[in-house]
Design a protein around this motif. Structure first.
Motif, mmCIF file in Angstrom:
data_model
loop_
_atom_site.group_PDB
_atom_site.id
_atom_site.type_symbol
_atom_site.label_atom_id
_atom_site.label_comp_id
_atom_site.label_asym_id
_atom_site.label_seq_id
_atom_site.Cartn_x
_atom_site.Cartn_y
_atom_site.Cartn_z
ATOM 1 N N THR A 159 -26.219 3.592 78.741
ATOM 2 C CA THR A 159 -27.455 2.796 78.713
ATOM 3 C C THR A 159 -28.035 2.553 80.099
ATOM 4 O O THR A 159 -29.064 1.886 80.217
ATOM 5 N N LEU A 160 -27.391 3.073 81.115
ATOM 6 C CA LEU A 160 -27.883 2.822 82.475
ATOM 7 C C LEU A 160 -29.247 3.442 82.708
ATOM 8 O O LEU A 160 -30.073 2.893 83.439
ATOM 9 N N VAL A 161 -29.517 4.590 82.079
ATOM 10 C CA VAL A 161 -30.791 5.277 82.299
ATOM 11 C C VAL A 161 -31.952 4.501 81.671
ATOM 12 O O VAL A 161 -33.114 4.685 82.069
ATOM 13 N N SER A 162 -31.668 3.654 80.690
ATOM 14 C CA SER A 162 -32.742 2.897 80.046
ATOM 15 C C SER A 162 -33.089 1.624 80.794
ATOM 16 O O SER A 162 -34.043 0.938 80.406
ATOM 17 N N ILE A 163 -32.363 1.289 81.836
ATOM 18 C CA ILE A 163 -32.649 0.084 82.617
ATOM 19 C C ILE A 163 -33.742 0.413 83.632
ATOM 20 O O ILE A 163 -33.596 1.351 84.429
ATOM 21 N N PRO A 164 -34.850 -0.311 83.624
ATOM 22 C CA PRO A 164 -35.920 -0.019 84.596
ATOM 23 C C PRO A 164 -35.483 -0.317 86.016
ATOM 24 O O PRO A 164 -34.703 -1.241 86.273
ATOM 25 N N THR A 165 -35.982 0.475 86.930
ATOM 26 C CA THR A 165 -35.657 0.301 88.345
ATOM 27 C C THR A 165 -36.567 -0.714 89.019
ATOM 28 O O THR A 165 -36.212 -1.290 90.044
ATOM 29 N N SER A 166 -37.734 -0.948 88.478
ATOM 30 C CA SER A 166 -38.671 -1.912 89.059
ATOM 31 C C SER A 166 -38.275 -3.319 88.642
ATOM 32 O O SER A 166 -37.897 -3.567 87.491
#
Length: 564
Positions: A475-482
């Motif tokens: 699920t790390l890829v679904s966490i927004p970076t902004s």
């Protein structure tokens, strides 16, 4: 083959002549004479030990032999020259034949020299020689761990190998249990050890048990075969929850209070450190991926399935095996209390008590691990036991209805004349005894839930479990970076309040306080031998003001900055 002092590193090849021209000298050190000389003198049939001949060796070779001898016997402290001469044939006495070797040893940083009175002639002094390790303060496992914790930038494995006897075994135990970190240095073929700091331990789901051959009665001593069988069976731990979802082969695991690694051996005839590199446990206590697929092709020695947890070592009889047995007894006791089978005094009767149900009992009796505080669970479980006395089993003064607290039950008995046995009123003192029984039952339940042996029912590992880590990575890829998008997502999932800010305001640090938030104390110090140079102002108004300021400064008071 050991000599008279048990020094197995002394071989007859150390005393061979350098050339064939000295065969007459070397014949005195033949294999038969060496075998006789290197036997222990404890037996009455042994002849006196012969002193080895070291005359053909150079001074450097003699120094190396002495260093090796002192290192192998560093636990004995400093040794006198006669002991060294009888073992090596090197004379280190004052004015002896090897005075040059003595000078070399005095200048050697790996040798500790102590000067003590000569026992034969107290008016003279003699030198005692001992081995000096790089870390001379390291003497046991506790001081070893303290030394590694002091080395924030790491310490080499080889630098600690000469600290004391058995240091390698202690280092391996510290790495296996995760008390220290080990990083392999391929260039120097060495390991660098670092302090771990505060550890994060997590219980695994599933109650762990052992299936061991039973011991005979205490009056009969167990045979060696039974003890060996129990030792081998202790490598296989049974669990009622699939451990493969929570831990990998090679990772650290604690069972019964002892640390191991999940077995990754592929050859039964080799020890752990001799296994192929692909089958050895990593230095770290956790792994980010499985071991080599080739290990599965070759086949692991011990199976790792949904009900079996293999260990790379054996549990000790008085340690891990005993801890698991106590943990099993405590769980059975809790089940008995929750089912109403054990009364408040431990008499085995649950009269007047209904089976305990609810969150606390379900959590304590479940096979799944919990993050809740054990003290809190014990308190809630004790309250559930107290509430369960509100409904009797065999009839009584209180009819049907919901649970009632013990005080309500006892007051009802006093008014209606009922009792645990049902029917009629009880004669003197029975009501007080019922109150004491309820109190004893509650304390019994609390003590059972707080028993330290209950913690041995579950295995423990470092860090989060394998399934939690995999879920995080997926699920790390679904966490927004902004930060803005992340704040919106947290609001949508109701993880933060609508009025909460994205970031907390930075804390302002005051300049006049220390790290604990307390005001700094101003201290003024006078330099030694400090002389006044403005003596020409003595007797004037300015001189008087300077004298007052100097007096205040000596008292630690602030005198200002002079208008600057």
């Amino acid at each position: 083959m050991a000599n008279s002092y048990g020094f197995d590193f002394l071989r007859n090849e150390h005393n061979l002549a350098p050339s064939s021209s000295a065969t007459a000298d070397s014949s005195a050190v033949s294999s038969s004479s060496v075998a006789t000389a290197y036997q222990r003198p404890n037996s009455a049939n042994n002849a006196p030990a012969a002193i080895p001949d070291a005359s053909h060796k150079s001074n450097l070779e003699k120094q190396a032999d002495v260093l090796l001898f002192l290192r192998h016997h560093r636990s004995s402290g400093c040794l006198p020259p006669p002991v060294i001469y009888k073992s090596l044939g090197i004379d280190l006495s004052d004015g002896g034949a090897d005075a040059a070797v003595v000078t070399m040893l005095l200048n050697n940083p790996k040798v500790n020299v102590e000067e003590v009175p000569d026992p034969e002639n107290p008016s003279l002094n003699m030198n005692l020689f001992g081995y000096r390790a790089k870390f001379s303060t390291v003497r046991d496992k506790a001081t070893l761990l303290a030394q590694i914790n002091r080395c924030k930038n790491g310490v080499k494995w080889n630098d600690l190998m000469d600290a004391y006897d058995g240091v390698e075994k202690d280092l391996q135990k510290l790495m296996t249990g995760g008390e220290i970190l080990g990083v392999t240095n391929p260039e120097e073929k060495d390991k660098i050890l670092f302090p771990r700091g505060e550890s994060f331990l997590v219980e695994l789901d599933g109650c762990v048990t052992l299936e061991l051959p039973k011991l005979p009665p205490p009056s009969i001593a167990p045979s060696a075969g039974i003890l060996q069988a129990r030792k081998m069976h202790s490598r296989i731990v049974k669990t009622d929850v699939d451990p493969r979802l929570q831990i990998r082969r090679g990772e650290a695991i604690r069972v019964g209070g002892e640390w191991f690694r999940v077995s990754s051996a592929v050859r039964e005839d080799l020890p752990l450190d001799k296994q192929p590199p692909r089958a050895q446990a990593p230095p770290s206590v956790v792994s980010m991926k499985e071991l080599s697929k080739k290990n599965e092709v070759d086949g692991y020695v011990r199976r790792f399935d949904s009900r079996t947890l293999p260990l790379d070592g054996t549990l000790s009889e008085n340690g891990g095996i005993g801890a698991l047995a106590k943990g099993k007894e405590v769980r059975e006791r809790l089940h008995s209390i929750a089912g109403g089978g054990e009364g408040g005094s431990g008499s085995g009767t649950g009269a007047g008590m209904r089976g305990v149900t609810g969150g606390a009992s379900a959590t304590l009796l479940s096979s799944f691990a919990t993050e809740k505080n054990p003290s809190m669970l014990a308190g809630v479980f004790a309250k559930s036991v107290a509430a369960s006395f509100g409904m009797g089993r065999a009839g009584g003064g209180v009819g049907g209805g919901g649970r009632k607290r013990p005080t309500a039950k006892i007051n009802s008995r006093q008014r209606d004349g009922g009792g645990l046995g049902g029917g009629h009123g009880l004669r003197g003192g029975r009501t007080a005894l019922d109150a004491e029984a309820v109190k004893a039952a509650v304390e019994n339940a609390r003590s059972a839930a707080l028993d330290p042996a209950l913690s041995h029912s579950h295995a423990v590992r470092h860090g989060c479990t394998k399934d939690v880590r995999d879920m995080y990575l997926e699920t790390l890829v679904s966490i927004p970076t902004s930060e803005v998008d992340l704040h919106k997502m947290l609001l949508e999932n109701k993880l933060i309040d609508p009025g909460e800010k994205m970031s907390r305001p930075r804390m302002k640090r005051k300049a006049n306080v220390d790290n604990d938030g307390k005001p700094k104390k101003r201290r003024y110090y006078e330099r030694k031998n400090m002389r006044r140079t403005n003596t020409h102002l003595d007797g004037t108004d300015i001189g008087a003001m300077l004298a007052i300021a100097a007096e205040k400064q000596s008292q630690g008071k602030s005198v200002g900055d002079g208008g600057m």
